[in-house]
Design a protein around this motif. Structure first.
Motif, PDB file in Angstrom:
ATOM      1  N   PHE A   1      29.490  42.830  25.616  1.00 40.79           N
ATOM      2  CA  PHE A   1      29.698  43.510  26.907  1.00 40.79           C
ATOM      3  C   PHE A   1      30.822  44.725  26.459  1.00 40.79           C
ATOM      4  O   PHE A   1      31.510  44.363  25.653  1.00 40.79           O
ATOM      5  CB  PHE A   1      29.991  42.571  27.951  1.00 40.79           C
ATOM      6  CG  PHE A   1      29.034  41.443  28.202  1.00 40.79           C
ATOM      7  CD1 PHE A   1      27.875  41.519  28.730  1.00 40.79           C
ATOM      8  CD2 PHE A   1      29.510  40.215  27.700  1.00 40.79           C
ATOM      9  CE1 PHE A   1      26.930  40.621  28.947  1.00 40.79           C
ATOM     10  CE2 PHE A   1      28.409  39.300  27.945  1.00 40.79           C
ATOM     11  CZ  PHE A   1      27.414  39.482  28.722  1.00 40.79           C
ATOM     12  N   GLU A   2      30.932  45.593  27.455  1.00 42.47           N
ATOM     13  CA  GLU A   2      32.027  46.452  27.507  1.00 42.47           C
ATOM     14  C   GLU A   2      32.681  46.132  28.823  1.00 42.47           C
ATOM     15  O   GLU A   2      32.155  46.443  29.914  1.00 42.47           O
ATOM     16  CB  GLU A   2      31.813  47.824  27.398  1.00 42.47           C
ATOM     17  CG  GLU A   2      31.186  48.316  26.086  1.00 42.47           C
ATOM     18  CD  GLU A   2      30.476  50.035  25.991  1.00 42.47           C
ATOM     19  OE1 GLU A   2      31.312  50.539  26.762  1.00 42.47           O
ATOM     20  OE2 GLU A   2      29.474  50.041  25.484  1.00 42.47           O
ATOM     21  N   GLN A   3      34.033  45.597  28.659  1.00 43.11           N
ATOM     22  CA  GLN A   3      34.464  45.117  29.965  1.00 43.11           C
ATOM     23  C   GLN A   3      36.053  46.086  30.355  1.00 43.11           C
ATOM     24  O   GLN A   3      36.795  46.417  29.212  1.00 43.11           O
ATOM     25  CB  GLN A   3      34.813  43.646  29.969  1.00 43.11           C
ATOM     26  CG  GLN A   3      33.805  42.801  30.010  1.00 43.11           C
ATOM     27  CD  GLN A   3      33.782  41.429  29.951  1.00 43.11           C
ATOM     28  OE1 GLN A   3      34.541  41.111  30.857  1.00 43.11           O
ATOM     29  NE2 GLN A   3      33.626  40.594  28.801  1.00 43.11           N
ATOM     30  N   HIS A   4      36.189  46.563  31.383  1.00 47.94           N
ATOM     31  CA  HIS A   4      37.372  47.326  31.732  1.00 47.94           C
ATOM     32  C   HIS A   4      38.004  46.677  32.934  1.00 47.94           C
ATOM     33  O   HIS A   4      37.501  46.450  33.970  1.00 47.94           O
ATOM     34  CB  HIS A   4      37.336  48.677  31.829  1.00 47.94           C
ATOM     35  CG  HIS A   4      36.662  49.239  30.542  1.00 47.94           C
ATOM     36  ND1 HIS A   4      37.385  49.526  29.224  1.00 47.94           N
ATOM     37  CD2 HIS A   4      35.316  49.470  30.086  1.00 47.94           C
ATOM     38  CE1 HIS A   4      36.781  49.864  28.385  1.00 47.94           C
ATOM     39  NE2 HIS A   4      35.635  50.138  28.744  1.00 47.94           N
ATOM     40  N   PRO A   5      39.563  46.549  33.161  1.00 49.05           N
ATOM     41  CA  PRO A   5      40.137  46.213  34.419  1.00 49.05           C
ATOM     42  C   PRO A   5      39.948  47.557  35.445  1.00 49.05           C
ATOM     43  O   PRO A   5      39.638  48.574  34.914  1.00 49.05           O
ATOM     44  CB  PRO A   5      41.681  46.331  33.891  1.00 49.05           C
ATOM     45  CG  PRO A   5      41.498  46.243  32.267  1.00 49.05           C
ATOM     46  CD  PRO A   5      40.370  46.969  31.816  1.00 49.05           C
ATOM     47  N   LEU A   6      39.744  46.960  36.642  1.00 48.87           N
ATOM     48  CA  LEU A   6      39.317  47.599  37.809  1.00 48.87           C
ATOM     49  C   LEU A   6      40.488  47.933  38.541  1.00 48.87           C
ATOM     50  O   LEU A   6      41.396  49.129  38.735  1.00 48.87           O
ATOM     51  CB  LEU A   6      37.982  47.283  38.405  1.00 48.87           C
ATOM     52  CG  LEU A   6      37.906  48.298  39.703  1.00 48.87           C
ATOM     53  CD1 LEU A   6      37.401  49.844  39.282  1.00 48.87           C
ATOM     54  CD2 LEU A   6      36.677  47.594  40.315  1.00 48.87           C
ATOM     55  N   LEU A   7      40.900  46.716  39.331  1.00 48.55           N
ATOM     56  CA  LEU A   7      42.111  46.711  40.070  1.00 48.55           C
ATOM     57  C   LEU A   7      42.626  45.259  40.351  1.00 48.55           C
ATOM     58  O   LEU A   7      42.237  44.400  40.078  1.00 48.55           O
ATOM     59  CB  LEU A   7      41.914  47.379  41.652  1.00 48.55           C
ATOM     60  CG  LEU A   7      40.590  46.867  42.495  1.00 48.55           C
ATOM     61  CD1 LEU A   7      41.322  45.687  43.321  1.00 48.55           C
ATOM     62  CD2 LEU A   7      39.862  47.821  43.077  1.00 48.55           C
ATOM     63  N   ALA A   8      43.861  45.262  40.915  1.00 45.35           N
ATOM     64  CA  ALA A   8      44.652  43.986  41.320  1.00 45.35           C
ATOM     65  C   ALA A   8      44.393  43.981  42.948  1.00 45.35           C
ATOM     66  O   ALA A   8      44.859  44.674  43.429  1.00 45.35           O
ATOM     67  CB  ALA A   8      46.058  44.062  40.740  1.00 45.35           C
ATOM     68  N   ASP A   9      43.760  42.812  43.437  1.00 43.66           N
ATOM     69  CA  ASP A   9      43.511  42.671  44.868  1.00 43.66           C
ATOM     70  C   ASP A   9      44.592  41.636  45.264  1.00 43.66           C
ATOM     71  O   ASP A   9      44.463  40.757  44.953  1.00 43.66           O
ATOM     72  CB  ASP A   9      42.044  42.432  44.920  1.00 43.66           C
ATOM     73  CG  ASP A   9      41.600  42.286  46.450  1.00 43.66           C
ATOM     74  OD1 ASP A   9      42.330  43.172  47.128  1.00 43.66           O
ATOM     75  OD2 ASP A   9      40.610  41.763  46.744  1.00 43.66           O
ATOM     76  N   THR A  10      45.500  42.226  46.038  1.00 40.57           N
ATOM     77  CA  THR A  10      46.496  41.394  46.621  1.00 40.57           C
ATOM     78  C   THR A  10      45.986  40.566  47.674  1.00 40.57           C
ATOM     79  O   THR A  10      44.898  41.055  48.480  1.00 40.57           O
ATOM     80  CB  THR A  10      47.738  42.291  46.879  1.00 40.57           C
ATOM     81  OG1 THR A  10      48.164  43.156  46.130  1.00 40.57           O
ATOM     82  CG2 THR A  10      48.990  41.286  47.463  1.00 40.57           C
ATOM     83  N   LEU A  11      46.472  39.422  47.996  1.00 35.20           N
ATOM     84  CA  LEU A  11      45.862  38.629  49.073  1.00 35.20           C
ATOM     85  C   LEU A  11      47.118  38.580  50.280  1.00 35.20           C
ATOM     86  O   LEU A  11      48.254  38.802  49.924  1.00 35.20           O
ATOM     87  CB  LEU A  11      46.251  37.136  48.581  1.00 35.20           C
ATOM     88  CG  LEU A  11      44.647  36.519  47.931  1.00 35.20           C
ATOM     89  CD1 LEU A  11      44.117  37.413  46.915  1.00 35.20           C
ATOM     90  CD2 LEU A  11      44.596  34.829  47.793  1.00 35.20           C
ATOM     91  N   ASP A  12      46.715  38.553  51.369  1.00 31.86           N
ATOM     92  CA  ASP A  12      47.545  38.741  52.550  1.00 31.86           C
ATOM     93  C   ASP A  12      47.415  37.322  53.467  1.00 31.86           C
ATOM     94  O   ASP A  12      46.420  36.718  53.117  1.00 31.86           O
ATOM     95  CB  ASP A  12      46.975  39.878  53.718  1.00 31.86           C
ATOM     96  CG  ASP A  12      47.127  41.333  53.171  1.00 31.86           C
ATOM     97  OD1 ASP A  12      48.317  41.501  52.396  1.00 31.86           O
ATOM     98  OD2 ASP A  12      46.333  42.184  53.323  1.00 31.86           O
ATOM     99  N   LEU A  13      48.373  37.084  54.081  1.00 30.05           N
ATOM    100  CA  LEU A  13      48.575  35.846  55.241  1.00 30.05           C
ATOM    101  C   LEU A  13      47.739  36.315  56.348  1.00 30.05           C
ATOM    102  O   LEU A  13      47.829  37.314  56.866  1.00 30.05           O
ATOM    103  CB  LEU A  13      49.921  35.611  55.449  1.00 30.05           C
ATOM    104  CG  LEU A  13      49.828  34.392  56.330  1.00 30.05           C
ATOM    105  CD1 LEU A  13      49.362  33.141  56.059  1.00 30.05           C
ATOM    106  CD2 LEU A  13      51.381  34.352  56.607  1.00 30.05           C
ATOM    107  N   LEU A  14      46.621  35.435  56.661  1.00 29.69           N
ATOM    108  CA  LEU A  14      45.827  35.704  57.874  1.00 29.69           C
ATOM    109  C   LEU A  14      46.173  34.735  59.058  1.00 29.69           C
ATOM    110  O   LEU A  14      46.206  33.524  58.672  1.00 29.69           O
ATOM    111  CB  LEU A  14      44.496  35.831  57.669  1.00 29.69           C
ATOM    112  CG  LEU A  14      43.490  36.075  58.695  1.00 29.69           C
ATOM    113  CD1 LEU A  14      43.723  37.741  58.943  1.00 29.69           C
ATOM    114  CD2 LEU A  14      42.071  35.828  58.529  1.00 29.69           C
ATOM    115  N   VAL A  15      46.889  35.241  60.310  1.00 34.13           N
ATOM    116  CA  VAL A  15      47.302  34.563  61.332  1.00 34.13           C
ATOM    117  C   VAL A  15      46.911  35.087  62.541  1.00 34.13           C
ATOM    118  O   VAL A  15      46.417  36.244  62.802  1.00 34.13           O
ATOM    119  CB  VAL A  15      48.771  34.464  61.468  1.00 34.13           C
ATOM    120  CG1 VAL A  15      49.459  33.782  59.842  1.00 34.13           C
ATOM    121  CG2 VAL A  15      49.583  35.571  61.527  1.00 34.13           C
ATOM    122  N   PRO A  16      46.770  34.002  63.639  1.00 33.87           N
ATOM    123  CA  PRO A  16      46.453  34.623  64.971  1.00 33.87           C
ATOM    124  C   PRO A  16      47.606  35.405  65.477  1.00 33.87           C
ATOM    125  O   PRO A  16      48.834  35.335  65.055  1.00 33.87           O
ATOM    126  CB  PRO A  16      46.278  33.348  65.769  1.00 33.87           C
ATOM    127  CG  PRO A  16      47.056  32.209  65.051  1.00 33.87           C
ATOM    128  CD  PRO A  16      47.110  32.700  63.540  1.00 33.87           C
TER     129      PRO A  16
END
Length: 307
Positions: free
Chosen positions: A160-175
């Motif tokens: 395969f040829e693999q390459h980094p794409l992006l860093a996906d940050t996590l958010d807190l989800l609240v009511p």
């Protein structure tokens, strides 16, 4: 043309059994067995040996597959050179990605490829990261977007040829009525006493959240177990707990939900990667799709909405 039976042998090696390979390829087990027998007969060597309920590749089969990596890559490069002489492309692009990528990134890629190559058929398949690589290996898809886990092929895998794409940050989800809903940001250390809505134990997202919480000094108290973001969002909106959701995740429009960015120690994030079969990256539709994915990733990095 490359003998299709070599691809089938590679899938048998990857899946471990003839029946599993047949299921993945959409063949019958007898058809796969027949192809392996005829390939062995044509080469004059034994390729598979029984190993309990699985099969073991013989030294001859291992040698064959090791050389096939270069053979497949060379063939893909030849195809690319031939197809580059045409302005109409190859006629198809098969994309695959895990759920978030399939909903947030791949539709925009399909639109752009269809605009530039109107005669080409674009198909999107949603699949878990491991399955994406299995489909790529079996030549059932051309380009995949995956979230990085330790179960995936390494970046130096010659197939395969693999390459980094992006860093996906996590958010807190609240009511909306939650004590942290009005904050500009929070740290994980402030969430130790919360009730948590999380994925099933053993799944990558569950492991990522529990690892981040452990680094922040606590074990999350899981009160509900969900798989889909929609289900988790509904439970959060109803006040049953909090959740961590990727920035890219598409959630239902709900005025009772608030995303709060995370900062500080142990802030978790997912890393996304693209992968294609070695030698195919310059094929017209694939090259355009990779460029469009990088454009989308840059937009995400600037905080823009994509898709």
């Amino acid at each position: 043309m490359i003998d299709r039976r070599l691809k089938v042998l590679g899938v048998v090696a990857e899946r471990g059994t003839v029946s599993a390979a047949a299921q993945h390829l959409g063949y019958t087990a007898s058809a796969v067995s027949h192809q392996m027998r005829t390939l062995a007969r044509d080469l004059g060597v034994s390729l598979l040996e029984p190993d309990g309920r699985r099969v073991r590749l013989t030294p001859a089969a291992l040698t064959l597959l090791a050389r096939c990596d270069d053979l497949f890559a060379l063939w893909e490069e030849i195809r690319t050179e031939v197809q580059s002489t045409s302005s109409t492309g190859t006629g198809q692009l098969r994309l695959a990605g895990f759920s978030t990528a399939a909903s947030a990134l791949l539709p925009a890629v399909a639109v752009e490829v269809s605009r530039v190559f109107p005669r080409s058929t674009v198909r999107i398949t949603e699949a878990d990261p491991q399955v994406c690589f299995e489909m790529l290996l079996a030549d059932r898809v051309d380009l995949v977007v995956v979230v990085v886990t330790d179960l995936l092929p390494s970046t130096d895998d010659a197939r395969f040829e693999q390459h980094p794409l992006l860093a996906d940050t996590l958010d807190l989800l609240v009511p909306t009525g939650h004590r942290l809903a009005g904050r500009a940001w929070v740290s994980l250390t402030e969430l130790a006493r919360e009730a948590w809505i999380m994925d099933r134990p053993g799944r990558p997202h569950h492991q990522m959240v529990t690892t981040a919480c452990a680094a922040a000094g606590f074990t999350p108290h899981q009160v509900h177990e969900v798989v889909e973001w929609d289900t988790g969002a509904a439970l959060v909106a109803a006040g049953f707990g909090v959740a961590l959701v990727p920035r890219l995740a598409r959630l239902p429009a709900d005025e009772d939900l608030v995303r709060v960015p995370l900062r500080g120690v142990a802030t978790p994030m997912r890393h996304l990667r693209t992968a294609v079969r070695r030698g195919t990256a310059a094929q017209p539709e694939i090259a355009l799709a990779l460029a469009e994915l990088q454009r989308l990733a840059a937009a995400v990095g600037r905080g823009e909405q994509v898709g």
